[in-house]
Design an enzyme around this catalytic site. Structure first.
Site, short mmCIF file in Angstrom:
data_model
loop_
_atom_site.label_atom_id
_atom_site.label_comp_id
_atom_site.label_asym_id
_atom_site.label_seq_id
_atom_site.Cartn_x
_atom_site.Cartn_y
_atom_site.Cartn_z
N ILE A 383 0.84 -1.20 0.00
CA ILE A 383 0.00 0.00 0.00
C ILE A 383 0.87 1.25 0.00
O ILE A 383 0.70 2.15 -0.83
CB ILE A 383 -0.97 -0.01 1.21
CG1 ILE A 383 -1.95 -1.19 1.05
CG2 ILE A 383 -1.71 1.31 1.32
CD1 ILE A 383 -2.89 -1.39 2.22
N SER A 460 -4.08 1.73 8.56
CA SER A 460 -3.41 0.42 8.62
C SER A 460 -4.01 -0.48 9.72
O SER A 460 -4.85 -1.32 9.43
CB SER A 460 -1.91 0.60 8.80
OG SER A 460 -1.61 1.37 9.94
N GLU A 490 -12.85 -2.50 17.40
CA GLU A 490 -13.83 -2.21 16.35
C GLU A 490 -15.10 -3.02 16.62
O GLU A 490 -15.01 -4.18 17.03
CB GLU A 490 -13.25 -2.57 14.98
CG GLU A 490 -12.07 -1.68 14.62
CD GLU A 490 -11.41 -2.01 13.27
OE1 GLU A 490 -11.89 -2.94 12.58
OE2 GLU A 490 -10.42 -1.34 12.93
N HIS A 513 -13.47 1.10 8.97
CA HIS A 513 -12.56 0.09 8.39
C HIS A 513 -13.00 -0.32 6.99
O HIS A 513 -13.21 -1.50 6.70
CB HIS A 513 -12.49 -1.13 9.32
CG HIS A 513 -11.23 -1.94 9.10
ND1 HIS A 513 -10.62 -2.66 10.08
CD2 HIS A 513 -10.46 -2.12 7.99
CE1 HIS A 513 -9.54 -3.25 9.60
NE2 HIS A 513 -9.43 -2.94 8.33
N ILE A 514 -13.15 0.69 6.13
CA ILE A 514 -13.64 0.42 4.78
C ILE A 514 -12.58 0.81 3.73
O ILE A 514 -12.89 0.92 2.54
CB ILE A 514 -14.98 1.12 4.47
CG1 ILE A 514 -15.04 2.53 5.02
CG2 ILE A 514 -16.15 0.35 5.04
CD1 ILE A 514 -14.41 3.57 4.20
N GLY A 515 -11.35 1.00 4.19
CA GLY A 515 -10.28 1.40 3.27
C GLY A 515 -10.22 0.49 2.05
O GLY A 515 -10.06 0.92 0.92
N GLY A 516 -10.36 -0.79 2.31
CA GLY A 516 -10.22 -1.76 1.22
C GLY A 516 -11.56 -2.25 0.70
O GLY A 516 -11.61 -3.16 -0.13
P1 NAI Z 1 2.85 -4.91 3.64
O1 NAI Z 1 3.20 -6.02 4.54
O2 NAI Z 1 2.99 -5.05 2.18
O3 NAI Z 1 3.68 -3.62 4.08
C1 NAI Z 1 3.96 -3.28 5.40
C2 NAI Z 1 5.32 -2.62 5.41
O4 NAI Z 1 5.52 -2.04 6.69
C3 NAI Z 1 6.46 -3.58 5.19
O5 NAI Z 1 7.29 -3.12 4.14
C4 NAI Z 1 7.21 -3.60 6.53
O6 NAI Z 1 8.59 -3.80 6.38
C5 NAI Z 1 6.89 -2.23 7.04
N1 NAI Z 1 7.01 -2.06 8.48
C6 NAI Z 1 6.58 -2.87 9.46
N2 NAI Z 1 6.82 -2.35 10.67
C7 NAI Z 1 7.42 -1.17 10.45
C8 NAI Z 1 7.91 -0.16 11.29
N3 NAI Z 1 7.80 -0.24 12.60
N4 NAI Z 1 8.49 0.92 10.73
C9 NAI Z 1 8.60 1.03 9.38
N5 NAI Z 1 8.15 0.11 8.53
C10 NAI Z 1 7.56 -0.97 9.06
O7 NAI Z 1 1.35 -4.52 4.01
P2 NAI Z 1 0.28 -3.75 3.12
O8 NAI Z 1 -0.50 -4.70 2.32
O9 NAI Z 1 0.92 -2.60 2.46
O10 NAI Z 1 -0.69 -3.22 4.28
C11 NAI Z 1 -0.29 -2.17 5.15
C12 NAI Z 1 -1.27 -2.03 6.30
O11 NAI Z 1 -2.57 -1.71 5.82
C13 NAI Z 1 -1.45 -3.30 7.12
O12 NAI Z 1 -1.47 -2.97 8.48
C14 NAI Z 1 -2.80 -3.81 6.72
O13 NAI Z 1 -3.39 -4.54 7.76
C15 NAI Z 1 -3.54 -2.52 6.46
N6 NAI Z 1 -4.71 -2.64 5.58
C16 NAI Z 1 -5.83 -1.90 5.89
C17 NAI Z 1 -6.96 -1.96 5.09
C18 NAI Z 1 -8.15 -1.13 5.41
O14 NAI Z 1 -9.26 -1.50 5.03
N7 NAI Z 1 -8.00 -0.02 6.08
C19 NAI Z 1 -7.02 -2.84 3.94
C20 NAI Z 1 -5.76 -3.50 3.64
C21 NAI Z 1 -4.68 -3.40 4.48
#
Ligand code: NAI
Length: 630
Positions: A383, A460, A490, A513-516
């Site tokens: 993301i 996130s 939530e 929680h509707i980002g996705g």
């Molecule tokens: P991803 O796993 O591809 O990316 C996460 C990144 O964060 C990784 O590159 C990791 O190395 C980095 N990271 C972890 N801890 C860190 C820290 N303390 N400092 C700096 N970097 C750090 O995950 P993705 O798919 O990009 O998702 C990101 C977030 O979005 C997740 O928490 C996921 O649960 C959330 N999400 C929320 C949605 C929503 O509806 N709001 C829908 C989809 C995902």
């Protein structure tokens, strides 16, 4: 067990997916101006032949007159039919080769197009019974052998009588004429074949309904080529999984059951005993207790991003692979983030609220463009990195920080520390994953580092931001705007009240929680997860499984694939290979990967083996699951 059995197979819509005359009409009437009308007449004649208002022979005669085929048309028809052989027949070619002495094709169709197709499968010419065309010297069809019983009503029965086969007769077909053989007492069993068409009047008469040839072979212990009939693989899809996913799973031949809601632990425990593939979304809890009841379960598809609702370790220990859709909604989250950045920079949440109260406050104060502003992205994963690209194209200067080494996209600038990023950013957007160590990674100290008037987005995970500190910083004006889509707690359902310290704060966007949550993301998920599940079932590939060692495997060609899942203790691979060696089996390819709990070994072998080998492989100590693909 086959020694006293004869297998009689129909041709149209059974051996091939289509009725040959329909395909012939498309060829011989291709350029005919009244094509549609003639096809309709042919259809009516077919029905009259079937319902008895016209004799079958007369119906055939009249249909042929309308089709007026010639040699060339028939040659083209053979090419078309060759491409239309039923999938399960193609998969089981070796069955025809092995049992060709006992297989009979009996059809009301014609040798001219049946023989070339079925003999390629090894069916003996003398075992094919059908009608023969008469041609004139220009190669045009001018009639057929009217003495042949197969051009008459009840023809298949008459043909069987004449054959007088000295053993049990099993008939496989999709039509009523196939059932008639059983009805006449000449066949012992009738298997209604439903891979291509389902006819109600036939299904109710069948001894067995066989959705594919796999099922027939399995029922009769004749499978020479396939591992397990797909229609025996029960799939349970809960929580209104997207219809596109249901369609894909059905097309694959699985026996699919769909439920609109989730199930409680108790209900699921009861239901899961016969299920091989489970599909859920975020509400169904797949606990260790549920998994204990799931003795046939091979894989779980989470039709969402998160997998917290599944006990992943317990699943791995039972040899159950879990797949999710980690990237299907990436774009949706990014678009919401962009929208929120623009809205917060313009102070729109407050303006919306005032307008709804009838207050007109036309002013440019506290309203900014996003162009040229510094966006600090924390977490440069799927993301974060996509947001980087979109934000840059809107003119933002992008800075990012990730604990892992991540390549900068476009002109983004990498920050060495979170501190560096927080000090430079006009907008901070959090996209880290939800690992426990990220709890409150944005708290009082981090807010102090941020610029006055900063905008903070958290789309996130809820626990990443210390909400008390955020509230304080919004109220004291240090944070000029905030967007939160995720919360430490939530509501479980839409009926529950949303409770949060952030409610009612200025310039604050709260979303449930509707980002996705977009229809596009749902559709992406609906395609992605079945793809992973089918790959796992069909090839053993565990690519992107969240709890299994990830193995991407080459396509299986002319080999058998042995899939062995075991507890990860030393020596199992050696025992597998010793077992294979003792059975004189040469290994064509072998792939191994382990995780903390399990070992996953794929062995491709190119030799036929004894069924005893399967027993031996299963009895190797520490085996969790074993299956064979052909
Ligand atoms: P991803 O796993 O591809 O990316 C996460 C990144 O964060 C990784 O590159 C990791 O190395 C980095 N990271 C972890 N801890 C860190 C820290 N303390 N400092 C700096 N970097 C750090 O995950 P993705 O798919 O990009 O998702 C990101 C977030 O979005 C997740 O928490 C996921 O649960 C959330 N999400 C929320 C949605 C929503 O509806 N709001 C829908 C989809 C995902």
């Amino acid at each position: 067990m086959i020694s006293n059995k004869y297998i009689v197979i129909d041709f149209d819509s059974t051996f091939t997916k289509v009725e040959a005359f329909d395909a012939l009409a498309d060829i011989s009437l291709k350029d005919h101006p009244q094509r549609a009308a003639i096809k309709k007449q042919i259809e009516d004649l077919t029905n009259q032949g079937m319902d008895g208002s016209l004799s079958f022979r007369e119906s055939l005669k009249q249909r042929l007159a309308l089709l007026s085929p010639n040699q060339q048309h028939l040659e083209q028809l053979v090419v078309v039919l060759r491409g239309m052989v039923s999938e399960s027949f193609k998969r089981n070619k070796s069955f025809f080769e092995e049992y060709n002495g006992r297989i009979y094709i009996i059809s009301n169709g014609f040798h001219a197009f049946i023989d070339p197709i079925v003999t390629e499968f090894g069916v003996k010419k003398e075992n094919i019974f059908a009608n023969k065309f008469h041609f004139n010297d220009k190669g045009e069809v001018i009639g057929f052998d009217e003495d042949n019983p197969l051009s008459a009503n009840n023809g298949k029965v008459e043909q069987l009588k004449r054959l007088n086969l000295p053993g049990d007769v099993y008939v496989i077909g999709d039509g009523y004429t196939d059932y008639e053989i059983k009805h006449s007492g000449l066949a012992n069993k009738f298997f209604a074949f439903t891979e291509n068409v389902e006819r109600g009047n036939v299904l109710s008469k069948a001894d067995h309904i066989t959705p594919s040839l796999d099922e027939f072979l399995y029922l009769n212990n004749l499978n020479t080529a396939i591992s397990y009939p797909k229609n025996r693989i029960n799939v349970l899809l809960l929580e209104s999984v997207h219809p596109a996913a249901v369609k894909l799973m059905k097309e694959e031949g699985f026996n699919v059951e769909v439920y609109p809601a989730g199930l409680t632990e108790e209900e699921l425990c009861e239901k899961i005993a016969n299920v091989s593939i489970l599909g859920i979304r975020s509400k169904t809890q797949v606990t260790a207790k549920v998994l204990d009841c799931a003795n046939r379960l091979m894989a779980i598809g989470a039709f969402c991003i998160g997998t917290n609702q599944i006990d992943l370790d317990a699943a791995a220990k039972k040899g159950i692979a879990v797949f999710n859709a980690p990237y299907s909604n990436t774009r949706s989250v990014v678009e919401l983030a962009i929208a929120e950045i623009i809205m917060l920079m313009r102070n729109l949440p407050d303006k919306f609220a005032k307008m709804h109260l009838g207050q007109w406050e036309k002013s440019a104060s506290n309203s900014f463009e996003i162009r040229g502003k510094n966006l600090g992205i924390v977490g440069y994963g799927s993301i974060g990195s996509q947001l980087s690209v979109l934000a840059e194209s809107l003119g933002m200067k992008v800075f990012y920080y990730d604990t892992e080494e991540k390549l900068a996209l476009g002109n983004a600038t990498k920050c060495k520390s979170l501190k560096e990023l927080l000090q430079i950013a006009d907008v901070v957007s959090l996209h880290v994953d939800g690992r426990p160590s990220n709890q409150h990674m944005i708290g009082p100290e981090e807010f102090k580092l941020m610029k006055k008037g900063v905008i903070l987005l958290n789309l996130s995970r809820g626990h990443i931001v210390d909400v008390k500190a955020l509230k304080e910083n919004i109220l004291n004006g240090h944070v000029a705007g905030s967007g939160a889509d995720v919360f430490e707690y939530e509501p479980i359902s839409n009926a529950e009240e949303f409770v949060s310290e952030l409610r009612g704060l200025p310039n604050t966007i709260l979303t449930p929680h509707i980002g996705g949550s977009t229809l596009e993301a749902q559709e992406n998920i609906a395609h992605f997860v079945p793809g992973k599940l089918m790959d796992y079932i069909n090839t053993g590939s565990t690519s992107q499984s969240v709890n299994f060692p990830n193995l991407v495997l080459p396509i299986l060609e002319n080999a058998h694939r042995l899939i062995h899942i075991h507890n990860n203790v030393p020596g199992v691979l050696a025992k597998i290979n010793a077992t294979l060696a003792n059975n004189g089996i040469n290994i064509a390819g072998q792939y191994l990967k382990t995780t903390e709990h399990i070992g996953y070994v794929i062995t491709d072998i190119n030799k036929d083996y004894d069924r005893e080998l399967i027993k031996e492989m299963r009895s190797i100590e520490h085996t969790i699951k074993f299956r064979v693909l052909y």
